[in-house]
Design a protein around this motif. Structure first.
Motif, PDB file in Angstrom:
ATOM      1  N   PHE A 271       0.832  -1.199   0.000  1.00 23.45           N
ATOM      2  CA  PHE A 271       0.000   0.000   0.000  1.00 23.45           C
ATOM      3  C   PHE A 271       0.872   1.257   0.000  1.00 23.45           C
ATOM      4  O   PHE A 271       0.623   2.191  -0.767  1.00 23.45           O
ATOM      5  CB  PHE A 271      -0.924   0.015   1.223  1.00 23.45           C
ATOM      6  N   LEU A 272       1.893   1.278   0.844  1.00 27.38           N
ATOM      7  CA  LEU A 272       2.776   2.447   0.893  1.00 27.38           C
ATOM      8  C   LEU A 272       3.512   2.622  -0.429  1.00 27.38           C
ATOM      9  O   LEU A 272       3.678   3.745  -0.919  1.00 27.38           O
ATOM     10  CB  LEU A 272       3.779   2.317   2.040  1.00 27.38           C
ATOM     11  N   ALA A 273       3.950   1.519  -1.035  1.00 32.10           N
ATOM     12  CA  ALA A 273       4.636   1.595  -2.329  1.00 32.10           C
ATOM     13  C   ALA A 273       3.740   2.235  -3.379  1.00 32.10           C
ATOM     14  O   ALA A 273       4.197   3.050  -4.199  1.00 32.10           O
ATOM     15  CB  ALA A 273       5.089   0.206  -2.764  1.00 32.10           C
ATOM     16  N   LYS A 274       2.453   1.883  -3.352  1.00 32.03           N
ATOM     17  CA  LYS A 274       1.521   2.462  -4.327  1.00 32.03           C
ATOM     18  C   LYS A 274       1.308   3.938  -4.051  1.00 32.03           C
ATOM     19  O   LYS A 274       1.260   4.766  -4.983  1.00 32.03           O
ATOM     20  CB  LYS A 274       0.179   1.714  -4.275  1.00 32.03           C
ATOM     21  N   ILE A 275       1.157   4.300  -2.795  1.00 32.59           N
ATOM     22  CA  ILE A 275       0.958   5.708  -2.428  1.00 32.59           C
ATOM     23  C   ILE A 275       2.145   6.548  -2.875  1.00 32.59           C
ATOM     24  O   ILE A 275       1.992   7.690  -3.327  1.00 32.59           O
ATOM     25  CB  ILE A 275       0.739   5.827  -0.908  1.00 32.59           C
ATOM     26  N   GLN A 276       3.342   5.987  -2.767  1.00 30.88           N
ATOM     27  CA  GLN A 276       4.558   6.728  -3.101  1.00 30.88           C
ATOM     28  C   GLN A 276       4.829   6.808  -4.598  1.00 30.88           C
ATOM     29  O   GLN A 276       5.702   7.558  -5.024  1.00 30.88           O
ATOM     30  CB  GLN A 276       5.761   6.094  -2.391  1.00 30.88           C
ATOM     31  N   GLU A 277       4.074   6.062  -5.396  1.00 35.54           N
ATOM     32  CA  GLU A 277       4.265   6.121  -6.854  1.00 35.54           C
ATOM     33  C   GLU A 277       3.954   7.521  -7.380  1.00 35.54           C
ATOM     34  O   GLU A 277       2.991   8.158  -6.948  1.00 35.54           O
ATOM     35  CB  GLU A 277       3.342   5.129  -7.559  1.00 35.54           C
ATOM     36  N   ASN A 278       4.751   7.975  -8.336  1.00 32.03           N
ATOM     37  CA  ASN A 278       4.460   9.251  -8.989  1.00 32.03           C
ATOM     38  C   ASN A 278       3.089   9.179  -9.664  1.00 32.03           C
ATOM     39  O   ASN A 278       2.761   8.198 -10.337  1.00 32.03           O
ATOM     40  CB  ASN A 278       5.526   9.575 -10.036  1.00 32.03           C
ATOM     41  N   ASN A 279       2.310  10.211  -9.474  1.00 28.56           N
ATOM     42  CA  ASN A 279       1.003  10.358 -10.117  1.00 28.56           C
ATOM     43  C   ASN A 279      -0.040   9.330  -9.663  1.00 28.56           C
ATOM     44  O   ASN A 279      -1.045   9.139 -10.357  1.00 28.56           O
ATOM     45  CB  ASN A 279       1.144  10.282 -11.642  1.00 28.56           C
ATOM     46  N   SER A 280       0.169   8.691  -8.515  1.00 23.71           N
ATOM     47  CA  SER A 280      -0.873   7.791  -8.010  1.00 23.71           C
ATOM     48  C   SER A 280      -2.076   8.593  -7.544  1.00 23.71           C
ATOM     49  O   SER A 280      -3.209   8.084  -7.539  1.00 23.71           O
ATOM     50  CB  SER A 280      -0.350   6.931  -6.854  1.00 23.71           C
ATOM     51  N   GLY A 281      -1.860   9.843  -7.136  1.00 23.71           N
ATOM     52  CA  GLY A 281      -2.948  10.678  -6.654  1.00 23.71           C
ATOM     53  C   GLY A 281      -3.469  10.292  -5.286  1.00 23.71           C
ATOM     54  O   GLY A 281      -4.533  10.756  -4.867  1.00 23.71           O
ATOM     55  N   LEU A 282      -2.738   9.459  -4.565  1.00 21.42           N
ATOM     56  CA  LEU A 282      -3.199   8.946  -3.279  1.00 21.42           C
ATOM     57  C   LEU A 282      -2.637   9.740  -2.104  1.00 21.42           C
ATOM     58  O   LEU A 282      -1.508  10.208  -2.146  1.00 21.42           O
ATOM     59  CB  LEU A 282      -2.807   7.471  -3.123  1.00 21.42           C
ATOM     60  N   GLN A 283      -3.440   9.845  -1.076  1.00 16.22           N
ATOM     61  CA  GLN A 283      -3.025  10.455   0.189  1.00 16.22           C
ATOM     62  C   GLN A 283      -3.296   9.474   1.312  1.00 16.22           C
ATOM     63  O   GLN A 283      -4.345   8.833   1.336  1.00 16.22           O
ATOM     64  CB  GLN A 283      -3.833  11.710   0.507  1.00 16.22           C
ATOM     65  N   LEU A 284      -2.370   9.404   2.253  1.00 10.68           N
ATOM     66  CA  LEU A 284      -2.566   8.601   3.454  1.00 10.68           C
ATOM     67  C   LEU A 284      -2.832   9.518   4.631  1.00 10.68           C
ATOM     68  O   LEU A 284      -2.125  10.509   4.826  1.00 10.68           O
ATOM     69  CB  LEU A 284      -1.330   7.734   3.715  1.00 10.68           C
ATOM     70  N   ARG A 285      -3.857   9.161   5.415  1.00 10.26           N
ATOM     71  CA  ARG A 285      -4.130   9.937   6.626  1.00 10.26           C
ATOM     72  C   ARG A 285      -4.440   8.994   7.777  1.00 10.26           C
ATOM     73  O   ARG A 285      -5.055   7.939   7.592  1.00 10.26           O
ATOM     74  CB  ARG A 285      -5.277  10.917   6.387  1.00 10.26           C
ATOM     75  N   PHE A 286      -4.002   9.391   8.950  1.00 12.36           N
ATOM     76  CA  PHE A 286      -4.136   8.556  10.138  1.00 12.36           C
ATOM     77  C   PHE A 286      -5.456   8.825  10.845  1.00 12.36           C
ATOM     78  O   PHE A 286      -5.870   9.971  10.979  1.00 12.36           O
ATOM     79  CB  PHE A 286      -2.973   8.824  11.097  1.00 12.36           C
ATOM     80  N   ARG A 287      -6.064   7.743  11.340  1.00 12.21           N
ATOM     81  CA  ARG A 287      -7.295   7.864  12.109  1.00 12.21           C
ATOM     82  C   ARG A 287      -7.187   6.978  13.357  1.00 12.21           C
ATOM     83  O   ARG A 287      -7.921   6.027  13.563  1.00 12.21           O
ATOM     84  CB  ARG A 287      -8.517   7.456  11.249  1.00 12.21           C
ATOM     85  N   GLY A 288      -6.222   7.363  14.193  1.00  7.75           N
ATOM     86  CA  GLY A 288      -5.964   6.601  15.417  1.00  7.75           C
ATOM     87  C   GLY A 288      -7.070   6.708  16.433  1.00  7.75           C
ATOM     88  O   GLY A 288      -7.108   5.922  17.390  1.00  7.75           O
ATOM     89  N   ASN A 289      -7.966   7.678  16.270  1.00  2.48           N
ATOM     90  CA  ASN A 289      -9.085   7.816  17.206  1.00  2.48           C
ATOM     91  C   ASN A 289     -10.288   6.973  16.796  1.00  2.48           C
ATOM     92  O   ASN A 289     -11.328   7.027  17.436  1.00  2.48           O
ATOM     93  CB  ASN A 289      -9.485   9.289  17.372  1.00  2.48           C
ATOM     94  N   ASN A 290     -10.159   6.209  15.703  1.00  2.25           N
ATOM     95  CA  ASN A 290     -11.189   5.225  15.365  1.00  2.25           C
ATOM     96  C   ASN A 290     -11.059   4.000  16.265  1.00  2.25           C
ATOM     97  O   ASN A 290     -10.026   3.776  16.883  1.00  2.25           O
ATOM     98  CB  ASN A 290     -11.035   4.773  13.907  1.00  2.25           C
TER      99      ASN A 290
END
Length: 311
Positions: free
Chosen positions: A24-43
């Motif tokens: 998942f991280l590898a895909k997020i880091q790909e150029n032009n994937s358009g993905l953002q990761l955000r944390f939701r530790g309060n879930n």
């Protein structure tokens, strides 16, 4: 209730190296994937959400049998939704869709995930998002994503580290679109609550207009018992970005003690800029009368983000 959106270190470390969630991280880091990761530790349980144009692609959480990955079938309607659910059910994906909830949020639980799983679900969900969300109607979400991606100046500017904040366990009238740390000469100075407006109507509307958001942000800054939580959260979230080498992490992670104050900011684009120009005197008089510590910024096609925030 844990009032901190950061997730535990053992969770985010599963995205590193050969960890169970590393594809998942590898895909997020790909150029032009358009993905953002955000944390939701309060879930409950703690989760990581991954977005495209500010619409969810994956929700990933820890489970007793490994990790649970959910997607949103609500990104499609009618026959297109049924087609999506069938694709998700089929091998090799094998998503569960046999309950009312899982018809909306199909899920799969596995100990590890591979590149093929990530690529298949990425293509499937991003295509559905592009089909379903009208470009004009959802322009503000795309603007928020662009600001999130580009406002990462940890020298003399803003480092935006989270979007769509909502205080759990307490009713405050304002829910800022962004949370950022303001840096000066590489040192963290303050936490900035940011509201983004792109439409004329959103500025004048009684429930979400400019003055309503100003009042709400100021009330949170002056009355909330959770401000120390926000300082710790900023440290923890940015520390995780640095550990994951994600989101242009700053050299200097803010210590909660360094974040002495809270500020407010409104960023305007598109027809919201026109509204502000027509009402600038009224709005600025309101800010001065209330003694609000707030900057209003205009972001247009001819004004780059660097120009927008340079001192």
């Amino acid at each position: 209730m844990d009032d901190n959106r950061a997730v535990s270190k053992t969770f985010w470390e599963a995205f590193l190296g050969t960890g169970a969630l590393s594809p998942f991280l590898a895909k997020i880091q790909e150029n032009n994937s358009g993905l953002q990761l955000r944390f939701r530790g309060n879930n409950t349980p703690e989760a990581v959400k991954v977005y495209y144009n500010n619409h969810m692609v994956w929700k990933i959480s820890r489970h007793t049998r490994g990790y649970k990955v959910e997607v949103s079938a609500n990104h499609a309607k009618g026959p297109r939704k049924e087609e999506l659910l069938e694709q998700l059910r089929q091998k090799p994906l094998g998503f569960i869709t046999d309950s009312m909830h899982s018809q909306s949020y199909p899920y799969v639980i596995k100990k590890t995930f591979d590149d093929h799983f990530v690529e298949l679900t990425y293509n499937m969900m991003v295509n559905v998002i592009k089909e379903f969300f009208d470009a004009a109607k959802y322009q503000e979400k795309r603007i928020q994503q662009q600001l999130f991606e580009e406002l990462t100046d940890s020298q003399d500017g803003l480092y935006v580290y989270d979007l769509e904040f909502k205080q759990r366990g307490c009713k405050f009238e304002n829910e800022p679109d962004m949370l950022a740390v303001r840096y000066l000469r590489g040192k963290p100075q303050s936490i900035v609550l940011i509201e983004v407006k792109s439409k004329w109507k959103a500025c004048e509307d009684e429930t979400s207009g400019l003055t309503k958001h100003l009042d709400g942000m100021n009330r949170y800054i002056n009355e909330s018992p959770y401000l120390n939580n926000r300082k710790q959260e900023a440290h923890d979230v940015i520390s995780a970005y640095k550990g994951m080498k994600l989101h242009n992490p700053p050299m200097n992670v803010p210590d909660p003690e360094e974040l002495k104050s809270f500020e407010m900011m409104i960023i305007l684009s598109n027809t919201a800029v026109d509204y502000y120009k027509d009402h600038e005197d009224i709005i600025q008089n309101y800010i001065q009368e209330k003694k609000y510590n707030c900057k209003i910024m205009e972001w247009t096609d001819v004004k780059t983000l660097k120009q927008l925030f340079e001192n």
